[in-house]
Design a protein around this motif. Structure first.
Motif, mmCIF file in Angstrom:
data_model
loop_
_atom_site.group_PDB
_atom_site.id
_atom_site.type_symbol
_atom_site.label_atom_id
_atom_site.label_comp_id
_atom_site.label_asym_id
_atom_site.label_seq_id
_atom_site.Cartn_x
_atom_site.Cartn_y
_atom_site.Cartn_z
ATOM 1 N N ASN A 34 -102.890 90.191 -15.344
ATOM 2 C CA ASN A 34 -104.074 89.597 -14.742
ATOM 3 C C ASN A 34 -105.118 90.690 -14.548
ATOM 4 O OD1 ASN A 34 -105.718 87.662 -13.547
ATOM 5 N ND2 ASN A 34 -104.941 88.081 -11.513
ATOM 6 N N ASP A 80 -109.581 91.301 -14.012
ATOM 7 C CA ASP A 80 -110.921 90.722 -13.865
ATOM 8 C C ASP A 80 -111.846 91.175 -14.990
ATOM 9 O OD1 ASP A 80 -111.361 93.379 -13.153
ATOM 10 O OD2 ASP A 80 -112.198 92.919 -11.185
ATOM 11 N N ALA A 117 -110.836 84.593 -16.306
ATOM 12 C CA ALA A 117 -109.678 83.977 -15.661
ATOM 13 C C ALA A 117 -109.236 82.777 -16.496
ATOM 14 C CB ALA A 117 -110.038 83.541 -14.248
ATOM 15 N N GLN A 145 -103.335 85.020 -18.372
ATOM 16 C CA GLN A 145 -104.023 85.811 -19.395
ATOM 17 C C GLN A 145 -103.041 86.433 -20.372
ATOM 18 O OE1 GLN A 145 -106.090 88.458 -16.728
ATOM 19 N NE2 GLN A 145 -108.055 87.442 -17.129
ATOM 20 N N PRO A 168 -116.554 87.729 -18.817
ATOM 21 C CA PRO A 168 -115.824 87.669 -17.551
ATOM 22 C C PRO A 168 -116.694 87.893 -16.315
ATOM 23 C CG PRO A 168 -115.288 89.686 -18.719
ATOM 24 C CD PRO A 168 -116.119 88.850 -19.645
#
Length: 127
Positions: free
Chosen positions: A6, A8, A12, A19, A37
């Protein structure tokens, strides 16, 4: 045991999936559509969409401690195979930029992709 990836730095998940999944020796990155993102926006042209999808894949691999050099298989989904040459050129440069070997690959045309994307790319990487 599987570890969920995961970050950022990639969009998401927009559904009931993650992911990526790290199995230790293999990492499976879910298909990446070209969502930025940071903004959640998507460019309209295939060139920018391809770059963004590859950037998203790279971010997931980076979160797993890997790079493009570790990719052993890619699958590319296109809504229009007429975009193949454009995508192929960008894809080639993506791997050449990091001196990575070309992985095995499939490329197929699909009727539609989430959020109206023109491309989605998924990868399998190996340690």
């Amino acid at each position: 045991m599987a570890t969920i990836i995961n970050t950022d730095k990639a969009p998401a998940a927009i559904g009931p999936y993650v992911q990526g999944v790290d199995l230790g020796n293999l990492v499976f990155a879910s298909g990446q559509i070209p969502l930025d993102p940071k903004t959640g926006e998507m460019a309209s042209d295939i060139t920018q969409q391809t770059h963004q999808s590859l950037a998203n894949v790279k971010a997931i691999l980076t979160a797993a401690g890997l790079s493009a050099k570790h990719i052993v298989k890619t699958t590319i989904f296109l809504t229009d195979l007429n975009d193949f040459n454009t995508v192929n050129g960008i894809y080639e440069q993506f791997f050449k930029a990091v001196d990575a070997p070309f992985p095995a690959r499939s490329c197929v045309q699909v009727a539609a992709l989430p959020r109206g994307a023109n491309i989605e790319i998924e990868v399998i990487a190996a340690r």
